[in-house]
Scaffold this motif. Structure first.
Motif, mmCIF file in Angstrom:
data_model
loop_
_atom_site.group_PDB
_atom_site.id
_atom_site.type_symbol
_atom_site.label_atom_id
_atom_site.label_comp_id
_atom_site.label_asym_id
_atom_site.label_seq_id
_atom_site.Cartn_x
_atom_site.Cartn_y
_atom_site.Cartn_z
ATOM 1 N N ASP A 111 11.826 17.752 -0.422
ATOM 2 C CA ASP A 111 10.896 16.600 -0.714
ATOM 3 C C ASP A 111 11.728 15.550 -1.330
ATOM 4 N N VAL A 112 11.569 14.214 -0.910
ATOM 5 C CA VAL A 112 12.368 13.271 -1.702
ATOM 6 C C VAL A 112 11.200 12.539 -2.388
ATOM 7 N N THR A 113 11.388 12.059 -3.621
ATOM 8 C CA THR A 113 10.289 11.338 -4.479
ATOM 9 C C THR A 113 11.239 10.061 -4.880
ATOM 10 N N TYR A 114 10.760 8.806 -5.257
ATOM 11 C CA TYR A 114 11.258 7.880 -5.752
ATOM 12 C C TYR A 114 11.188 7.325 -7.082
ATOM 13 N N THR A 115 12.033 6.628 -7.674
ATOM 14 C CA THR A 115 11.527 5.617 -8.660
ATOM 15 C C THR A 115 11.526 4.230 -8.470
ATOM 16 N N VAL A 116 10.568 3.646 -8.704
ATOM 17 C CA VAL A 116 10.514 2.195 -8.258
ATOM 18 C C VAL A 116 10.142 1.149 -9.424
ATOM 19 N N SER A 117 10.986 0.236 -9.637
ATOM 20 C CA SER A 117 10.801 -0.582 -10.870
ATOM 21 C C SER A 117 10.078 -1.928 -10.223
ATOM 22 N N PHE A 118 8.970 -2.396 -11.072
ATOM 23 C CA PHE A 118 8.375 -3.615 -10.763
ATOM 24 C C PHE A 118 8.590 -4.497 -12.193
ATOM 25 N N GLU A 119 8.146 -5.705 -11.904
ATOM 26 C CA GLU A 119 8.222 -6.766 -12.747
ATOM 27 C C GLU A 119 7.723 -6.218 -14.390
ATOM 28 N N ASP A 120 6.683 -5.345 -14.253
ATOM 29 C CA ASP A 120 6.036 -4.909 -15.765
ATOM 30 C C ASP A 120 6.256 -3.740 -15.914
ATOM 31 N N GLY A 121 7.425 -2.778 -15.392
ATOM 32 C CA GLY A 121 7.422 -1.447 -15.549
ATOM 33 C C GLY A 121 8.016 -0.482 -14.290
ATOM 34 N N GLN A 122 7.994 0.611 -14.380
ATOM 35 C CA GLN A 122 8.422 1.465 -13.325
ATOM 36 C C GLN A 122 7.364 2.740 -13.126
ATOM 37 N N GLU A 123 7.549 3.235 -12.102
ATOM 38 C CA GLU A 123 6.627 4.411 -11.367
ATOM 39 C C GLU A 123 7.770 5.306 -11.195
ATOM 40 N N THR A 124 7.669 6.633 -11.593
ATOM 41 C CA THR A 124 8.733 7.551 -11.215
ATOM 42 C C THR A 124 7.840 8.631 -10.413
ATOM 43 N N GLY A 125 8.774 9.418 -9.684
ATOM 44 C CA GLY A 125 8.142 10.642 -8.751
ATOM 45 C C GLY A 125 6.998 10.130 -7.775
ATOM 46 N N VAL A 126 7.341 8.931 -7.239
ATOM 47 C CA VAL A 126 6.495 8.550 -5.994
ATOM 48 C C VAL A 126 6.861 9.026 -4.719
ATOM 49 N N PRO A 127 6.023 10.033 -4.228
ATOM 50 C CA PRO A 127 6.265 10.300 -2.807
ATOM 51 C C PRO A 127 6.483 9.422 -1.810
ATOM 52 N N GLU A 128 7.274 9.640 -0.854
ATOM 53 C CA GLU A 128 7.385 8.845 0.397
ATOM 54 C C GLU A 128 6.030 8.173 0.951
ATOM 55 N N ASP A 129 5.202 9.147 1.190
ATOM 56 C CA ASP A 129 3.807 8.814 1.723
ATOM 57 C C ASP A 129 3.241 7.461 1.039
ATOM 58 N N ASP A 130 3.785 7.170 -0.372
ATOM 59 C CA ASP A 130 2.741 6.314 -1.076
ATOM 60 C C ASP A 130 3.505 4.827 -0.915
ATOM 61 N N LEU A 131 4.610 4.867 -0.345
ATOM 62 C CA LEU A 131 5.480 3.686 -0.383
ATOM 63 C C LEU A 131 5.522 3.175 1.405
ATOM 64 N N GLU A 132 5.562 1.810 1.502
ATOM 65 C CA GLU A 132 5.753 1.088 2.908
ATOM 66 C C GLU A 132 6.694 -0.084 2.421
ATOM 67 N N ALA A 133 7.585 -0.315 3.512
ATOM 68 C CA ALA A 133 8.612 -1.251 3.460
ATOM 69 C C ALA A 133 7.817 -2.689 3.219
ATOM 70 N N ALA A 134 8.465 -3.376 2.230
ATOM 71 C CA ALA A 134 7.833 -4.682 1.766
ATOM 72 C C ALA A 134 8.199 -5.711 3.001
ATOM 73 N N ASP A 135 7.654 -6.704 3.405
ATOM 74 C CA ASP A 135 7.985 -7.835 4.187
ATOM 75 C C ASP A 135 8.885 -8.422 3.904
ATOM 76 N N ASP A 136 10.010 -8.840 4.740
ATOM 77 C CA ASP A 136 10.938 -9.703 4.455
ATOM 78 C C ASP A 136 10.534 -11.230 3.924
#
Length: 67
Positions: free
Chosen positions: A35-60
């Motif tokens: 299983d692959v999980t991700y760390t995602v950084s945002f302007e105000d912090g980060q979220e770790t251990g995010v499963p692929e199902d909780d993410l979608e590609a951002a619009d260009d």
């Protein structure tokens, strides 16, 4: 869909304070079960251990607006 580092993504997790926000993948981690999980950084912090199902590609278009 899998994501790579530096990909822009939108988090869809109603339990996260970053729900609906666009961030950048900073790390990918694969468990011993494959299983692959991700760390995602945002302007105000980060979220770790995010499963692929909780993410979608951002619009260009969003990337162009921020530059």
């Amino acid at each position: 869909m899998s994501f790579e580092e530096d990909d822009r993504v939108v988090l869809n997790d109603e339990h996260s304070e970053f729900d609906g926000e666009t961030g950048t993948v900073t790390q990918t981690m694969e468990s011993m079960f494959g299983d692959v999980t991700y760390t995602v950084s945002f302007e105000d912090g980060q979220e770790t251990g995010v499963p692929e199902d909780d993410l979608e590609a951002a619009d260009d278009d969003e990337d162009e607006d921020e530059e």
